[in-house]
Design a protein around this motif. Sequence first.
Motif, short mmCIF file in Angstrom:
data_model
loop_
_atom_site.label_atom_id
_atom_site.label_comp_id
_atom_site.label_asym_id
_atom_site.label_seq_id
_atom_site.Cartn_x
_atom_site.Cartn_y
_atom_site.Cartn_z
N UNK A 195 0.90 8.49 -1.34
CA UNK A 195 0.90 9.47 -0.26
C UNK A 195 -0.11 10.58 -0.50
N UNK A 196 -0.32 10.96 -1.76
CA UNK A 196 -1.21 12.08 -2.05
C UNK A 196 -2.66 11.75 -1.68
N UNK A 197 -2.96 10.48 -1.52
CA UNK A 197 -4.32 10.08 -1.13
C UNK A 197 -4.57 10.29 0.36
N UNK A 198 -3.50 10.48 1.12
CA UNK A 198 -3.66 10.54 2.58
C UNK A 198 -3.23 11.84 3.22
N UNK A 199 -2.31 12.58 2.59
CA UNK A 199 -1.84 13.81 3.24
C UNK A 199 -2.66 15.01 2.80
N UNK A 200 -2.87 15.98 3.68
CA UNK A 200 -3.62 17.18 3.31
C UNK A 200 -2.77 18.12 2.46
N UNK A 201 -3.29 18.49 1.30
CA UNK A 201 -2.56 19.41 0.41
C UNK A 201 -3.46 20.61 0.07
N UNK B 73 -2.85 18.79 -5.70
CA UNK B 73 -2.38 17.41 -5.62
C UNK B 73 -1.60 17.03 -6.88
N UNK B 74 -2.10 17.48 -8.03
CA UNK B 74 -1.39 17.20 -9.29
C UNK B 74 -0.02 17.85 -9.28
N UNK B 75 0.06 19.09 -8.80
CA UNK B 75 1.34 19.77 -8.71
C UNK B 75 2.30 19.05 -7.77
N UNK B 76 1.76 18.53 -6.67
CA UNK B 76 2.59 17.78 -5.73
C UNK B 76 3.14 16.52 -6.38
N UNK B 77 2.32 15.80 -7.11
CA UNK B 77 2.76 14.57 -7.77
C UNK B 77 3.82 14.87 -8.82
N UNK B 78 3.60 15.91 -9.62
CA UNK B 78 4.54 16.24 -10.68
C UNK B 78 5.87 16.74 -10.12
N UNK B 79 5.79 17.62 -9.14
CA UNK B 79 7.02 18.12 -8.53
C UNK B 79 7.73 17.08 -7.71
N UNK C 260 5.06 20.10 7.25
CA UNK C 260 5.83 18.87 7.52
C UNK C 260 5.29 17.62 6.82
N UNK C 261 3.96 17.47 6.59
CA UNK C 261 3.52 16.24 5.91
C UNK C 261 4.13 16.07 4.53
N UNK C 262 4.26 17.18 3.79
CA UNK C 262 4.84 17.10 2.46
C UNK C 262 6.33 16.77 2.54
N UNK C 263 7.03 17.40 3.48
CA UNK C 263 8.46 17.11 3.63
C UNK C 263 8.68 15.66 4.07
#
Length: 342
Positions: A336-342, A192-198, A98-101
């Motif tokens: 957001x990527x600085x705060x959510x667990x990925x 984290x990089x994948x999250x930012x790019x996607x 849910x954090x990513x969504x």
Amino acid sequence: MGEAASVETKSLAKTLVSAVPGLGLVIIATACAYALATLLHLPSVIVALIVGMALHPLLTRISVIGPGVFFAADPLMRIGVACLGAGVNAALLLTLGWPIFATLSLAISATILCGLVVGKWLGQSRRFSVLSAGAVAICGASAALAISCALPKTDEENGDVSVVIVAVSLLSAAGILLYPLLTSALALSDASAGFVLGGSLHNVAQAIAAGFSVSDPAGEMATLVKMSRVAMLAPIVMLVALTFRRTGESEGGARRLALPPIFLLGFLALMGASSANLIPQSVETGLGYVSKACLLLAMTAIGLRTPIMDMVRLDRRAIVLLLLETVTILLVVLIAVQFIPI
């Protein structure tokens, strides 16, 4: 009842026959555009749009091709958008957590809000603001085509779609080179990089390509995150359709009943079937090809319906709006990527 059905069948057959010349032209032009794009390693949607615009004089001089061009630019496009749903497996996407969504929902909402507020400030129409923001927030060219199906028809619709698709495709292509460098400069982990790019690049292919240019784990994460954004296409298009129809902004200025577009119901049905593993892999792959083919044909048809001077007289404020929307979604994801667990 039987006579009515017979009349409808004959009418449909007559419509399809009248579409043959124009559709044949669109198919040939699209095939040439795809071959040229492959040869030059360029985005096929942009090449298809340019080829279509180059052929626009034919539409004004040869009336017989009009019905086929319309068929490719509207009904065929809706079929392509509906088939996109087969490639979205919601059950797999839920593994992200849910954090990513929540972050993606915030990023999409912020981008659309930016489009509406800044677009109004820059003097852009609400239609263009919604179209551009949706394309940036969801999945680039595919989202632009889907949202355009839900918006009321206007004289400027083809020009608006063309501008948005060219801009988001170019921005996304530039992002393939720049965004991985940014994630490297920020020393982000692969996930984290994948999250930012996607989560920030516009078109699906570019987001996935950028992810795998970093690493395989980054590419896998970028794919899942990007498809999560694609899954949000359905509620966004639904909201756009209901909002514009509720305010009476529809064909001919008449108020229409606020019902979900049929192509969106098809998208949701296929997405549900894919999530429940009811679609065989071969069928899912085939529907993916159908979707890509229909959307590419639609791009050529939209180009055919767009005078090339519409692109020459491009409003710089429209480009500024698209750039600000792009920066908005990138900043939200980076913070957001600085705060959510990925």
